[in-house]
Design a protein around this motif. Structure first.
Motif, short mmCIF file in Angstrom:
data_model
loop_
_atom_site.label_atom_id
_atom_site.label_comp_id
_atom_site.label_asym_id
_atom_site.label_seq_id
_atom_site.Cartn_x
_atom_site.Cartn_y
_atom_site.Cartn_z
N GLN A 109 0.82 -1.22 0.00
CA GLN A 109 0.00 0.00 0.00
C GLN A 109 0.85 1.26 0.00
O GLN A 109 0.33 2.36 -0.21
N GLU A 110 2.14 1.11 0.26
CA GLU A 110 3.03 2.27 0.29
C GLU A 110 3.35 2.74 -1.13
O GLU A 110 3.53 1.93 -2.03
N ALA A 111 3.42 4.06 -1.31
CA ALA A 111 3.84 4.61 -2.60
C ALA A 111 5.33 4.37 -2.79
O ALA A 111 6.09 4.35 -1.84
N GLY A 112 5.73 4.17 -4.04
CA GLY A 112 7.14 3.98 -4.33
C GLY A 112 7.37 2.89 -5.35
O GLY A 112 6.43 2.29 -5.87
N GLY A 113 8.63 2.65 -5.64
CA GLY A 113 9.01 1.67 -6.64
C GLY A 113 9.32 0.32 -6.03
O GLY A 113 10.04 0.23 -5.04
N LEU A 114 8.79 -0.72 -6.63
CA LEU A 114 9.01 -2.10 -6.18
C LEU A 114 10.26 -2.66 -6.86
O LEU A 114 10.43 -2.54 -8.07
N SER A 115 11.10 -3.34 -6.07
CA SER A 115 12.28 -4.01 -6.60
C SER A 115 12.38 -5.40 -5.99
O SER A 115 11.68 -5.73 -5.06
N GLY A 116 13.29 -6.22 -6.55
CA GLY A 116 13.44 -7.58 -6.06
C GLY A 116 12.81 -8.59 -7.01
O GLY A 116 12.35 -8.24 -8.11
N PRO A 117 12.77 -9.87 -6.61
CA PRO A 117 12.29 -10.94 -7.50
C PRO A 117 10.94 -10.70 -8.16
O PRO A 117 10.76 -11.11 -9.33
#
Length: 415
Positions: free
Chosen positions: A298-306
């Motif tokens: 639910q947090e704004a921002g960019g997702l990284s990882g698998p």
């Protein structure tokens, strides 16, 4: 302070100094094991705090130094630069170029610092980094927090001085990732300022138009906006005085959240304007698969990882196809194994970057990924990384096979 407390502090200091002396004189494998054993402790801390600790450890020479030679099959040449291996550390980890020597020493083939803006800026208010440990993923909205171009210029000059003084320091290619200040009205001017201040220290330059955490930044990926930006930045670079080797290559870092017209436009601009390469990709604003099940989603921002691997690799493959394999691509997003890196290379990447997996797994990740990648190449009969680039696009490569399969070479015993 009581005598007991003083004595306890003294004994603790002696023990710590003894442990440090043992660590710094240990072999590479032992250093790797010790460094990685601190990972669970760091992950108990706030993610931004653990990030800061990691940078400071690297800056003070407290990370392992891997002096073992890379497998010959991993050596590659891209942008006219020699890479001992194609695995690099993506921008975002060492934002201010404070720890380049320590990070190079871990065994990365190259390191990219930044993103760096002309003026210092604090970024978005904390908390601004959120872990999803079940998926080894992270969501961040840092917002280009950095010390500014002047401070980074000083840090890069210090690194170069350190390399001259200590020949044991590994010196792979260094990328400098440029951004714009949040309050700037003229993005092109910001990128040009960053370039003029920092290009002399860079083996390659990156214009980052893909972070989701600076308002309006991704709008610069539109054809008209990107073309104007690239022409101005490239023109600034080309007007500077350079030695016989010429100017550093100029790359564009793009987002994974692109429509088909966006991809076509970016490919056309890159080819028509003489960009030297693309980095595909930055973090995503999407929340694919199981990510949506976790509160951090639910947090704004960019997702990284698998969870980013499939999307970023698909976009990478599209960009290789749209550029006809004529432009070197750097594959970034979701890499946590040699097999992941190999997928990026087969999809069209000449080089591969990671970040989030390193934050989760620590220094032992780097030799493991390189070993696994070398095994993948050998398994499928490729003698080098370059032979495997774009293997999933035989229509573009003009052939489908690398030749006969070989037996495992003797240098595997090093791993």
């Amino acid at each position: 302070m009581s005598k007991l407390i003083k004595r306890t502090v003294l004994l603790g200091a002696v023990a710590a100094s003894g442990a440090a002396a043992f660590y710094l004189t240990a072999d590479t494998d032992t250093q790797m094991e010790i460094a990685s054993s601190t990972g669970p402790l760091l992950r108990m801390l706030d993610p931004e705090l653990s990030h800061i600790i990691g940078i400071q450890a690297a800056a003070r020479g407290l990370l392992p130094r891997d002096t073992r030679p890379d497998p010959p099959s991993l050596h590659t040449k891209v942008f006219g630069l020699e890479f001992s291996n194609p695995l690099g550390l993506a921008a975002g980890f060492d934002k201010n170029a404070e720890a380049v020597a320590g990070l190079m020493g871990l065994g990365f083939g190259f390191v990219e610092v930044g993103s760096i803006t002309p003026r210092p800026q604090p970024g978005n208010p904390p908390p601004r980094v959120f872990r999803i440990p079940e998926l080894k993923a992270t969501i961040n909205r840092y917002g280009f927090n950095n010390l500014g171009a002047d401070a980074v210029q000083d840090h890069l000059a210090e690194f170069e001085k350190k390399v001259l003084q200590d020949p044991s320091i590994k010196r792979g290619p260094l990328g400098v990732n440029l951004g714009k200040n949040k309050s700037s009205k003229d993005a092109s001017q910001d990128y040009c300022i960053g370039l003029t201040r920092l290009a002399q220290h860079a083996d390659y330059l990156v214009v980052n138009v893909s972070s989701p955490n600076t308002p309006g930044l991704r709008a610069l990926q539109g054809r008209k906006e990107l073309e104007a930006l690239v022409k101005q930045v490239k023109g600034t670079r080309d007007r500077m005085l350079w030695g016989p080797g010429g100017p550093p290559p100029l790359l564009i870092k793009v987002a994974p959240d692109l429509s088909e017209p966006d991809k076509r436009d970016i490919a056309a601009v890159a080819l028509n304007c003489g960009v030297d390469g693309l980095i595909v990709s930055n973090t995503t604003i999407q929340r694919p698969g199981r990510v949506a099940e976790f509160p951090a989603a639910q947090e704004a921002g960019g997702l990284s990882g698998p969870p980013l691997l499939e999307l970023s690799t698909s976009v990478l493959s599209d960009m290789y196809r749209l550029t006809g394999g004529r432009l070197p691509l750097v594959g970034c997003g979701g890499v946590s194994s040699g097999e992941d890196a190999y997928r990026k290379i087969r999809a069209g990447a000449s080089l591969v970057q990671l970040y989030t997996a390193f934050a989760y797994e620590g220094p032992t990740l780097i030799p493991r990924v390189k070993r696994e990648l070398a095994e993948c190449l050998d398994r499928d009969g490729f003698r080098s990384v370059a032979e495997a680039v774009g293997a999933d696009h035989p229509d573009i490569r003009g052939g489908s096979g690398p030749g006969t399969r070989k037996t495992s070479p003797s240098w595997f015993r090093w791993w």
